[in-house]
Design a protein around this motif. Sequence first.
Motif, PDB file in Angstrom:
ATOM      1  N   ALA A   1       0.836  -1.200   0.000  1.00 57.24           N
ATOM      2  CA  ALA A   1       0.000   0.000   0.000  1.00 57.24           C
ATOM      3  C   ALA A   1       0.876   1.258   0.000  1.00 57.24           C
ATOM      4  O   ALA A   1       0.531   2.250  -0.646  1.00 57.24           O
ATOM      5  CB  ALA A   1      -0.945  -0.003   1.198  1.00 57.24           C
ATOM      6  N   ASP A   2       1.994   1.199   0.708  1.00 59.14           N
ATOM      7  CA  ASP A   2       2.925   2.329   0.711  1.00 59.14           C
ATOM      8  C   ASP A   2       3.451   2.612  -0.701  1.00 59.14           C
ATOM      9  O   ASP A   2       3.805   3.736  -1.024  1.00 59.14           O
ATOM     10  CB  ASP A   2       4.110   2.061   1.645  1.00 59.14           C
ATOM     11  CG  ASP A   2       3.722   2.092   3.113  1.00 59.14           C
ATOM     12  OD1 ASP A   2       2.619   2.605   3.432  1.00 59.14           O
ATOM     13  OD2 ASP A   2       4.511   1.589   3.941  1.00 59.14           O
ATOM     14  N   LEU A   3       3.491   1.575  -1.537  1.00 66.57           N
ATOM     15  CA  LEU A   3       3.932   1.711  -2.926  1.00 66.57           C
ATOM     16  C   LEU A   3       2.769   1.992  -3.876  1.00 66.57           C
ATOM     17  O   LEU A   3       2.942   1.970  -5.086  1.00 66.57           O
ATOM     18  CB  LEU A   3       4.645   0.430  -3.367  1.00 66.57           C
ATOM     19  CG  LEU A   3       5.910   0.067  -2.606  1.00 66.57           C
ATOM     20  CD1 LEU A   3       6.384  -1.332  -2.982  1.00 66.57           C
ATOM     21  CD2 LEU A   3       6.999   1.096  -2.865  1.00 66.57           C
ATOM     22  N   LYS A   4       1.584   2.200  -3.293  1.00 68.41           N
ATOM     23  CA  LYS A   4       0.359   2.457  -4.069  1.00 68.41           C
ATOM     24  C   LYS A   4      -0.055   1.242  -4.904  1.00 68.41           C
ATOM     25  O   LYS A   4      -0.563   1.358  -6.012  1.00 68.41           O
ATOM     26  CB  LYS A   4       0.513   3.681  -4.983  1.00 68.41           C
ATOM     27  CG  LYS A   4       0.985   4.924  -4.307  1.00 68.41           C
ATOM     28  CD  LYS A   4      -0.068   5.507  -3.422  1.00 68.41           C
ATOM     29  CE  LYS A   4       0.354   6.874  -2.896  1.00 68.41           C
ATOM     30  NZ  LYS A   4       0.640   6.933  -1.511  1.00 68.41           N
ATOM     31  N   ILE A   5       0.203   0.042  -4.359  1.00 66.99           N
ATOM     32  CA  ILE A   5      -0.194  -1.204  -5.004  1.00 66.99           C
ATOM     33  C   ILE A   5      -1.190  -1.899  -4.083  1.00 66.99           C
ATOM     34  O   ILE A   5      -0.853  -2.243  -2.950  1.00 66.99           O
ATOM     35  CB  ILE A   5       1.017  -2.129  -5.245  1.00 66.99           C
ATOM     36  CG1 ILE A   5       2.046  -1.426  -6.138  1.00 66.99           C
ATOM     37  CG2 ILE A   5       0.568  -3.453  -5.852  1.00 66.99           C
ATOM     38  CD1 ILE A   5       3.366  -2.157  -6.238  1.00 66.99           C
ATOM     39  N   LYS A   6      -2.410  -2.083  -4.581  1.00 59.05           N
ATOM     40  CA  LYS A   6      -3.434  -2.728  -3.772  1.00 59.05           C
ATOM     41  C   LYS A   6      -3.382  -4.238  -3.989  1.00 59.05           C
ATOM     42  O   LYS A   6      -3.345  -4.709  -5.112  1.00 59.05           O
ATOM     43  CB  LYS A   6      -4.817  -2.197  -4.152  1.00 59.05           C
ATOM     44  CG  LYS A   6      -5.909  -2.752  -3.287  1.00 59.05           C
ATOM     45  CD  LYS A   6      -7.240  -2.128  -3.615  1.00 59.05           C
ATOM     46  CE  LYS A   6      -8.294  -2.695  -2.672  1.00 59.05           C
ATOM     47  NZ  LYS A   6      -9.585  -2.083  -2.882  1.00 59.05           N
ATOM     48  N   ILE A   7      -3.382  -4.974  -2.899  1.00 62.58           N
ATOM     49  CA  ILE A   7      -3.393  -6.430  -2.973  1.00 62.58           C
ATOM     50  C   ILE A   7      -4.805  -6.914  -2.697  1.00 62.58           C
ATOM     51  O   ILE A   7      -5.428  -6.513  -1.707  1.00 62.58           O
ATOM     52  CB  ILE A   7      -2.413  -7.048  -1.951  1.00 62.58           C
ATOM     53  CG1 ILE A   7      -0.983  -6.616  -2.288  1.00 62.58           C
ATOM     54  CG2 ILE A   7      -2.532  -8.552  -1.947  1.00 62.58           C
ATOM     55  CD1 ILE A   7       0.041  -7.165  -1.340  1.00 62.58           C
ATOM     56  N   ARG A   8      -5.300  -7.767  -3.577  1.00 62.60           N
ATOM     57  CA  ARG A   8      -6.628  -8.349  -3.400  1.00 62.60           C
ATOM     58  C   ARG A   8      -6.482  -9.852  -3.190  1.00 62.60           C
ATOM     59  O   ARG A   8      -5.644 -10.491  -3.806  1.00 62.60           O
ATOM     60  CB  ARG A   8      -7.480  -8.101  -4.643  1.00 62.60           C
ATOM     61  CG  ARG A   8      -7.760  -6.657  -4.884  1.00 62.60           C
ATOM     62  CD  ARG A   8      -8.700  -6.481  -6.068  1.00 62.60           C
ATOM     63  NE  ARG A   8      -8.824  -5.073  -6.371  1.00 62.60           N
ATOM     64  CZ  ARG A   8      -8.331  -4.505  -7.454  1.00 62.60           C
ATOM     65  NH1 ARG A   8      -7.728  -5.219  -8.362  1.00 62.60           N
ATOM     66  NH2 ARG A   8      -8.467  -3.212  -7.644  1.00 62.60           N
ATOM     67  N   PHE A   9      -7.333 -10.391  -2.353  1.00 63.72           N
ATOM     68  CA  PHE A   9      -7.350 -11.824  -2.088  1.00 63.72           C
ATOM     69  C   PHE A   9      -8.670 -12.379  -2.591  1.00 63.72           C
ATOM     70  O   PHE A   9      -9.724 -12.083  -2.021  1.00 63.72           O
ATOM     71  CB  PHE A   9      -7.200 -12.096  -0.587  1.00 63.72           C
ATOM     72  CG  PHE A   9      -5.922 -11.548  -0.015  1.00 63.72           C
ATOM     73  CD1 PHE A   9      -4.737 -12.234  -0.175  1.00 63.72           C
ATOM     74  CD2 PHE A   9      -5.914 -10.346   0.670  1.00 63.72           C
ATOM     75  CE1 PHE A   9      -3.558 -11.729   0.353  1.00 63.72           C
ATOM     76  CE2 PHE A   9      -4.746  -9.833   1.202  1.00 63.72           C
ATOM     77  CZ  PHE A   9      -3.554 -10.534   1.034  1.00 63.72           C
ATOM     78  N   ALA A  10      -8.616 -13.155  -3.664  1.00 67.27           N
ATOM     79  CA  ALA A  10      -9.831 -13.680  -4.302  1.00 67.27           C
ATOM     80  C   ALA A  10     -10.674 -14.509  -3.335  1.00 67.27           C
ATOM     81  O   ALA A  10     -11.893 -14.495  -3.402  1.00 67.27           O
ATOM     82  CB  ALA A  10      -9.458 -14.508  -5.526  1.00 67.27           C
ATOM     83  N   GLU A  11     -10.031 -15.213  -2.440  1.00 70.35           N
ATOM     84  CA  GLU A  11     -10.742 -16.098  -1.514  1.00 70.35           C
ATOM     85  C   GLU A  11     -10.684 -15.595  -0.076  1.00 70.35           C
ATOM     86  O   GLU A  11     -10.854 -16.359   0.856  1.00 70.35           O
ATOM     87  CB  GLU A  11     -10.163 -17.504  -1.613  1.00 70.35           C
ATOM     88  CG  GLU A  11     -10.330 -18.094  -2.996  1.00 70.35           C
ATOM     89  CD  GLU A  11      -9.664 -19.437  -3.142  1.00 70.35           C
ATOM     90  OE1 GLU A  11      -9.139 -19.969  -2.144  1.00 70.35           O
ATOM     91  OE2 GLU A  11      -9.672 -19.961  -4.257  1.00 70.35           O
ATOM     92  N   GLY A  12     -10.435 -14.299   0.100  1.00 69.20           N
ATOM     93  CA  GLY A  12     -10.317 -13.744   1.445  1.00 69.20           C
ATOM     94  C   GLY A  12      -8.878 -13.751   1.912  1.00 69.20           C
ATOM     95  O   GLY A  12      -8.040 -14.466   1.386  1.00 69.20           O
ATOM     96  N   ARG A  13      -8.606 -12.943   2.907  1.00 66.82           N
ATOM     97  CA  ARG A  13      -7.234 -12.838   3.432  1.00 66.82           C
ATOM     98  C   ARG A  13      -6.788 -14.167   4.028  1.00 66.82           C
ATOM     99  O   ARG A  13      -7.441 -14.717   4.901  1.00 66.82           O
ATOM    100  CB  ARG A  13      -7.159 -11.738   4.474  1.00 66.82           C
ATOM    101  CG  ARG A  13      -5.743 -11.436   4.899  1.00 66.82           C
ATOM    102  CD  ARG A  13      -5.679 -10.245   5.774  1.00 66.82           C
ATOM    103  NE  ARG A  13      -5.839  -9.057   4.929  1.00 66.82           N
ATOM    104  CZ  ARG A  13      -5.502  -7.843   5.301  1.00 66.82           C
ATOM    105  NH1 ARG A  13      -5.047  -7.621   6.497  1.00 66.82           N
ATOM    106  NH2 ARG A  13      -5.652  -6.835   4.484  1.00 66.82           N
TER     107      ARG A  13
END
Length: 57
Positions: free
Chosen positions: A19-31
Amino acid sequence: MCNDYRLHVDVASIVEDFADLKIKIRFAEGRPNIEARDDIKITDVGPIIRTGRGRAR
């Protein structure tokens, strides 16, 4: 050749660093519930982060 690594941070820290790098991580099946480990071998299940570019949304 050594195919061994360790993971001493939790998923929240990884998400925060990206997030600090402005990259959002998504988890398709939840964290995922990934626990810290000193010895992750090539045959073990471990976390990876890959780009979603080029994928239909």
